[in-house]
Design a protein around this motif. Sequence first.
Motif, mmCIF file in Angstrom:
data_model
loop_
_atom_site.group_PDB
_atom_site.id
_atom_site.type_symbol
_atom_site.label_atom_id
_atom_site.label_comp_id
_atom_site.label_asym_id
_atom_site.label_seq_id
_atom_site.Cartn_x
_atom_site.Cartn_y
_atom_site.Cartn_z
ATOM 1 N N TYR A 98 -19.252 -27.253 4.972
ATOM 2 C CA TYR A 98 -20.217 -26.195 4.661
ATOM 3 C C TYR A 98 -21.454 -26.776 3.977
ATOM 4 O O TYR A 98 -22.594 -26.515 4.361
ATOM 5 C CB TYR A 98 -19.549 -25.145 3.771
ATOM 6 C CG TYR A 98 -20.523 -24.201 3.087
ATOM 7 C CD1 TYR A 98 -21.262 -23.290 3.839
ATOM 8 C CD2 TYR A 98 -20.706 -24.236 1.710
ATOM 9 C CE1 TYR A 98 -22.154 -22.432 3.229
ATOM 10 C CE2 TYR A 98 -21.594 -23.373 1.091
ATOM 11 C CZ TYR A 98 -22.326 -22.473 1.852
ATOM 12 O OH TYR A 98 -23.207 -21.626 1.252
ATOM 13 N N LYS A 121 -13.344 -27.619 4.504
ATOM 14 C CA LYS A 121 -14.304 -26.522 4.629
ATOM 15 C C LYS A 121 -15.515 -26.676 3.702
ATOM 16 O O LYS A 121 -16.651 -26.475 4.120
ATOM 17 C CB LYS A 121 -13.605 -25.163 4.416
ATOM 18 C CG LYS A 121 -13.003 -24.968 3.048
ATOM 19 C CD LYS A 121 -12.340 -23.604 2.915
ATOM 20 C CE LYS A 121 -11.884 -23.389 1.484
ATOM 21 N NZ LYS A 121 -11.162 -22.147 1.283
ATOM 22 N N ILE A 142 -20.040 -23.431 11.170
ATOM 23 C CA ILE A 142 -18.771 -23.944 10.633
ATOM 24 C C ILE A 142 -17.659 -23.715 11.668
ATOM 25 O O ILE A 142 -16.841 -24.598 11.931
ATOM 26 C CB ILE A 142 -18.403 -23.248 9.305
ATOM 27 C CG1 ILE A 142 -19.432 -23.583 8.215
ATOM 28 C CG2 ILE A 142 -17.017 -23.686 8.832
ATOM 29 C CD1 ILE A 142 -19.239 -22.834 6.911
ATOM 30 N N THR A 173 -19.453 -32.925 12.431
ATOM 31 C CA THR A 173 -20.350 -31.968 11.770
ATOM 32 C C THR A 173 -21.808 -32.331 12.036
ATOM 33 O O THR A 173 -22.618 -31.463 12.398
ATOM 34 C CB THR A 173 -20.073 -31.962 10.249
ATOM 35 O OG1 THR A 173 -18.677 -31.860 10.042
ATOM 36 C CG2 THR A 173 -20.769 -30.806 9.558
#
Lengths: 190, 646
Positions: free
Chosen positions: A36, A32, A53, A81
Motif C-alpha cells: 500500500y 499489505k 492493491i 508492485t
Amino acid sequence: MINEHSTENEVLIEGCIKGDRQYQILLFRKYKNTVYSLIYKTLGSSYDVDDIIQQVFIRIFNSLKKFKGLSSLDTWVYRITTKVCIDQLRKKYRKRQISIINSSETIDNSFPSERSPLKEQEHQELRQQIENGLNKLSIEKRLVVSMFEMEGFSLQDIAKILKKPIGTVKSRLFHGRKELAQHLRNFIEE
Amino acid sequence: MKKLNNQETDPVVKGLQKLLSALTFKERSEQQWQVLENNLFAQLDEIESKSHPVKRWRYSFGFPFQFGRGAVVATSITLCVVLLSTLFFGILPHTTAPLVESRILGVRGQVVVTDENASEVGFQQVTVAQHNLDTFDKGAILKANQIIEASEQAKLVVQIDNQSHFILSENSKLTVRKANSREIELYLHRGEFFCSLKKRDKSQTFTVLTPNTISRIIGTIFTIRTHANDNDKRITNLSVFKGKVKISNYEEYLGHDFISSGQSIQVSTKERGDVFSLDKDQMPIRSLSLLKLLSNSNNATDSMGMLDIRSEPLGAEVYIHGEPVGKTPLLTKYRKGAYEITVKREGFNPWSSIVSLAEGKIAFVEPHLSKDSSKIDMMPPFVSAKKRRAPLRSSQYKSSLPSADMHDFSLNPAFIEALIQMTIGEYQKALVVLDSLKVIPGISLTNKVEIINKIAECYRGMGNFHKTLGILDMKYRGESNPVRKSNLLWEMIILKANCLGDFNGAKANLQTYIHTYPQGSWIETAYAKLGEVYVLLENYAKAVSTYKAHIQRFGSGKNVENSLYTLANINRSKLDNCKEALHWYSKLIKTYPHTSFMGSALFERAECYRAYGMPRKAKKDYEQYLSLFPTGHLYGKCRAHLALLP
C-alpha cells in the motif's frame, strides 16, 4: 535487509501455489502495508489505490508458481508492485491525465488530523506540490526517487527490484532528485 | 529492506529529503483493510470459478499431472475422454454442481435466510418457520452468498447431503461463501456450528472459517463456537468428537494444529491456544444423538420424521395419542402425520397439542409446563397419593446421583456411542456396548463403576427395575464412602417406592437411612417420605408420629407445609380426631398464609368446626373460602354447607 532464507516464506509460497485460501490471506496480511505504502507514494492520491492493491495481489497469486526463489519473496513482491505501478503510470501518461490537483482530495477518508486547520492546509498544499513534481518526472526516475526517498529502500534493493544495474539506479536518483528539487524550490529551506 | 545510505552533502538534496520525510500519508483503518481483503478474495474466487474449466475436469478424474508444457498431450487425452464419455454416456462431469441434497430439516424459533442472489432487487429475505419448511425445497438452502441468522432461542437443522448434517445454534450467523459438490466454505460470524460430515474424497473440501480461524474438515463430527470477549478479542473454540480437524489461526500466522477425537482447542486473537481433552460436561450428547439419528434415518427410505420433545422442567412423561412413550428429553422417530402429544408432570399443568410431522423433517416440541396450584386443592391428599402409587418424585432420583466419581472414560468412542444410544432410547444396543466395555482388560475401577452406573441406567430405561435395583444393591454393599453409600441407599428407596411399588422395602430403607445418616443430605425429605409411605401402607398411627417428628425436627423445612396438611387430613378423615385436625389446619394456615393448600385447609377446617359444634367459626372459614376462591372447585359445597348453618 532482504531475508534470503526464510522457511516461513517457503511454507507460505507452497500454500499459496496450492490455492489454499488460508495462506493467501496470510501473504496478503504480511505484505499489505508495504504494498500500500509503495503504491501510494509512487502513484500519489489520484489513483484508485484499492483497485491497484487488488491488482497487485491477484498478479502475485497468479504468478507465484513462476517464482523460482532466485530473489527473496520480499523483492519479488515489490517487483510486482512496481510493475503494476509502472503499468498504471503508463496508462495515465498515455491518456494525458496528469492533473491530480482536483482529484487529490476526493478519496481522502483518513482520520481527522491532529494538526491545526491552517497547518493541515499547508500540508495538503505541499503534498499536492510533491505529487505534481513527481508527475513531472519520467516513470523510471519517479519510481527510484519515491522508493529511495520516501519508502526508504536502499540502492541495492532498488537495483534488485527493478533488475537494473546499480549505476543506472544511482543516475536516475541523481537526475530525479535534481528535477524534483527544481520543482519544489520554493519549499526547500537551504 | 529499509535502510538507505543517507550521507548526502548537497544542501538541495538535503532540503528535499527533509521536505519529503516531513510528508505524512494517510493510514488505512482496519475496517478499510477488511473491506479490501473481502473484495480481493471475492474477486479471486470469481476468477477461479470462471477460469480453468480443464483444471476442474482434471480434479474430477483425479489425474495428478500439472498442465505444464509437457502435459499438452495428456490434456488432449483427458479432453477426448471427457468428450467420448459425454457422447456415449451423456455424462458431463459437473464437479461443481450445486448441492442438490441440501435442505432444512427442522427449525425452532426465528431463523432468517438472506439470499443475495435471489432477486434482481439485490437480496431476498425469508424467515424460516416450522410451517413454511416446505417452501425450502431441496437445494434451496446452502447456496453461495446466503446468510443464515438464528436469533435467540432459535435453532436450525440442515442436511448437507444424505449423510452430512449441521445444527446452527441460537444467536448464530453463518455466511455461505461457497457451496457446490466440490467445495463448501462457510463463514461463522458468531455462535455455534455443530456438524457431522460424511468423509469427503480428495477433490472435495469443507472449510469453516471464523473471524480468526480456518478449519479444514475431511469427514468428522465437530463443533465450532466463536464469540468476541469483553475486550473485543476474538475467541474460537473447536471441539472434535470423531475424526480429525485441521485448524489454523490466520490473524497471526501461528501454524496449524490437528485436533483429534475427544480434543478441544481455544484460539484467541494472538494465541494459538492449548489443545486439551474434552470434559464430559462439554459432550453435547443431545446434539450428537440428533445427528446420529439423522444420519441413520436417511439410510432408510421410509416416510419417517423425527420428534424432538424437551419440556421445562425435564423428566415429564410424554404421551402420544394417549400412549406413554417415555420421558423428556425424548428424541424419537415417527411416521409422517399428525400426532396428539401430551406432556405431563406431577405438580404441573399437563400440556397438550397436535403436532404435524412431515417426512424426513424434525418437529421441535418444547412445552414450558406451568406449576399446578389447583390440583392439590381438588383432591384429598390420600386419594391422589394412592393414585400415584409413587410418593417420591422422580426428579429427586437424578439429583441424588453421585457425580463426583465420573471421570475420564467419557472420551472413549464406544462409551460415547453407548451414551448416544441411551439418549435416543436404544438401551438394548447401549447395553451391548457397555457390557463389552466392562470386560476390557486393565480398565480402572473408576471407569468400571461409571460403566456399571450406565448399565443400571439402561436397565432403568428399559423398565427392568429389578435389575437396576440389583446393581444398586451390589454397589451399596461394596461401597465404603459414607456419602456415596447414603446416595445409593436413597436411590434404592426411590426406585422401590416410585417404580416397584415396594413400600415395605422403601419403609425399611428409609428407617435405615434416618437411623444411619441423621445428617444426610436427604434427611428432611426422608422423614416426610417415611410418613407418606406409612400412609400408603395405611399405618396411620405411625404416619402421625413420623409427621410429628418431622415437624418438630425441621420446623421450617421445605416439606413441613406438606406434612402439616397431611397430618391434619389423617386426623380428620382417617382417625376422626377433629380436635387434632383443627390444631394442624390452624397451624398450617397461620404458618403458611400463602400455602397452595389454603383452599382445602379452609374448607376442611370449617367442616371440622361444624362437626365440633362451632358454627360461628365454621361460617367465618366458609365465607373466607368463598371470597378467596370464587372459582374454586369447593365453592358450591361451601355455599351449600354455609346455608345449612344457623
